[in-house]
Scaffold this motif. Structure first.
Motif, short mmCIF file in Angstrom:
data_model
loop_
_atom_site.label_atom_id
_atom_site.label_comp_id
_atom_site.label_asym_id
_atom_site.label_seq_id
_atom_site.Cartn_x
_atom_site.Cartn_y
_atom_site.Cartn_z
N GLY A 124 0.82 -1.21 0.00
CA GLY A 124 0.00 0.00 0.00
C GLY A 124 0.85 1.26 0.00
N ARG A 125 1.94 1.25 0.75
CA ARG A 125 2.83 2.40 0.79
C ARG A 125 3.59 2.56 -0.53
NH1 ARG A 125 5.14 3.97 6.01
NH2 ARG A 125 7.19 3.24 5.37
N ALA A 126 4.12 1.44 -1.04
CA ALA A 126 4.93 1.52 -2.26
C ALA A 126 4.10 1.99 -3.45
CB ALA A 126 5.55 0.15 -2.55
N VAL A 127 2.93 1.39 -3.63
CA VAL A 127 2.08 1.75 -4.77
C VAL A 127 1.32 3.04 -4.48
CG1 VAL A 127 0.18 1.01 -6.24
CG2 VAL A 127 1.90 -0.65 -5.51
N GLY A 128 0.88 3.20 -3.22
CA GLY A 128 0.11 4.38 -2.86
C GLY A 128 0.86 5.68 -3.13
N ARG A 129 2.14 5.69 -2.88
CA ARG A 129 2.93 6.91 -3.13
C ARG A 129 2.89 7.28 -4.61
NH1 ARG A 129 6.94 4.33 0.68
NH2 ARG A 129 6.74 5.48 2.65
N LEU A 130 3.00 6.27 -5.47
CA LEU A 130 2.97 6.52 -6.91
C LEU A 130 1.60 7.00 -7.35
CD1 LEU A 130 4.94 3.34 -8.02
CD2 LEU A 130 5.82 5.68 -7.88
N MET A 131 0.55 6.37 -6.81
CA MET A 131 -0.81 6.78 -7.17
C MET A 131 -1.09 8.20 -6.70
SD MET A 131 -3.03 3.33 -6.41
CE MET A 131 -2.99 1.93 -7.54
N ARG A 132 -0.61 8.55 -5.52
CA ARG A 132 -0.81 9.91 -5.00
C ARG A 132 -0.17 10.94 -5.93
NH1 ARG A 132 1.74 11.04 0.73
NH2 ARG A 132 3.61 10.66 -0.52
N GLU A 133 1.03 10.64 -6.41
CA GLU A 133 1.72 11.56 -7.30
C GLU A 133 0.94 11.76 -8.60
OE1 GLU A 133 5.57 9.98 -7.98
OE2 GLU A 133 6.25 10.25 -5.90
N ARG A 134 0.31 10.69 -9.09
CA ARG A 134 -0.41 10.76 -10.36
C ARG A 134 -1.86 11.21 -10.19
NH1 ARG A 134 2.09 5.01 -11.13
NH2 ARG A 134 4.15 5.60 -11.91
#
Length: 263
Positions: A124-134
């Motif tokens: 969740g942290r690894a993917v969530g950070r990328l999703m937040r940026e996009r």
């Protein structure tokens, strides 16, 4: 306005994809038009990948432990290099350790927490950070109906799955409004994990006792009269991942044939 029925946006990253519900989710997301990145600690994840490639899917597979934050970070980065930005994260990896609270080995307790809870935290942290940026994305965690209803001998599993639910909901609150986070809570499903609880894993009759229930162990039966097929769970994951559920977040959808009576 009607929700879009267009293919899923971006790559789907699925944990626990070597078999069972995880493999079914990977297949369903691939059929929905998404490139799929598969992660599992079991080398059989590459076999799942080959089957999906044979059906025309764009696939990347990696052997890694979801409880290892560094390994997860590397796998997520590699998946994006190979397949493009991740638009869907499906947390399906899970382990089951059974035994009474007073007798369960500490290693079994630790294993449940490491995979079922910390694994969801890491991905969740690894993917969530990328999703937040996009500013876009959908995260779906496959937990269990045991997260809400106690089972004799399953306290460690239930506690770890309850933790995965709250991790996902907390993440969804923090990532709103652009990223949705939801939970699917299956009941008994015909997987190797489920069959390991039967007297004879090869005997389909083992499902009969599950459907009937066991009052002496405070275990409900299944009103719909059957255990789930992995595809039953996968279809719900695809629904929550796509635009058809665009106004749904922070929710837990139980898919157990009525076993928990709507709890």
């Amino acid at each position: 306005m009607v929700a879009s029925t267009a293919p899923l946006r971006g790559t789907s990253f699925i944990t626990g994809a070597a078999g069972g519900i995880g493999a079914a989710v990977a297949s369903a997301l691939a059929r929905a038009g998404s490139p799929v990145a598969l992660l599992d600690h079991d080398e059989a994840v590459h076999e799942t990948a080959e089957r999906l490639r044979g059906s025309g899917a764009e696939v990347y597979s990696v052997v890694a432990d979801v409880a290892d934050r560094h390994a997860v970070d590397l796998a997520v980065a590699a998946a994006e290099r190979r397949l493009g930005p991740i638009g869907v994260l499906a947390n399906v990896a899970g382990v089951l350790r059974v035994g009474p609270v007073l007798d369960l080995d500490d290693r079994d307790w630790a294993a449940c927490l490491a995979v079922n809870a910390t694994g969801v935290w890491n991905t969740g942290r690894a993917v969530g950070r990328l999703m937040r940026e996009r500013g876009a994305g959908s995260i779906v965690t496959v937990a269990s109906n045991a997260a809400a209803v106690p089972r004799v001998g399953m306290a460690a599993y239930a506690a770890s799955k309850a933790a995965s639910v709250m991790i996902t909901r907390g993440l969804g609150l923090e990532l709103a409004p652009h990223v949705r986070c939801n939970v699917v809570c299956p009941g008994s499903t015909d997987t190797a994990m489920q069959r390991a609880l039967w007297p004879d894993p090869e005997d389909d009759g083992g499902a009969d006792a599950v459907v009937a229930g066991s009052p002496e162990s405070f275990r409900l039966g299944i009103p719909l009269g059957r255990v789930a097929d992995p595809a039953d769970i996968a279809d719900v994951v695809v629904f929550l991942a796509g635009d058809a559920s665009r106004h749904i977040t922070l929710q837990s959808l139980t898919v157990d044939g009525g076993a928990t009576l709507g709890v």
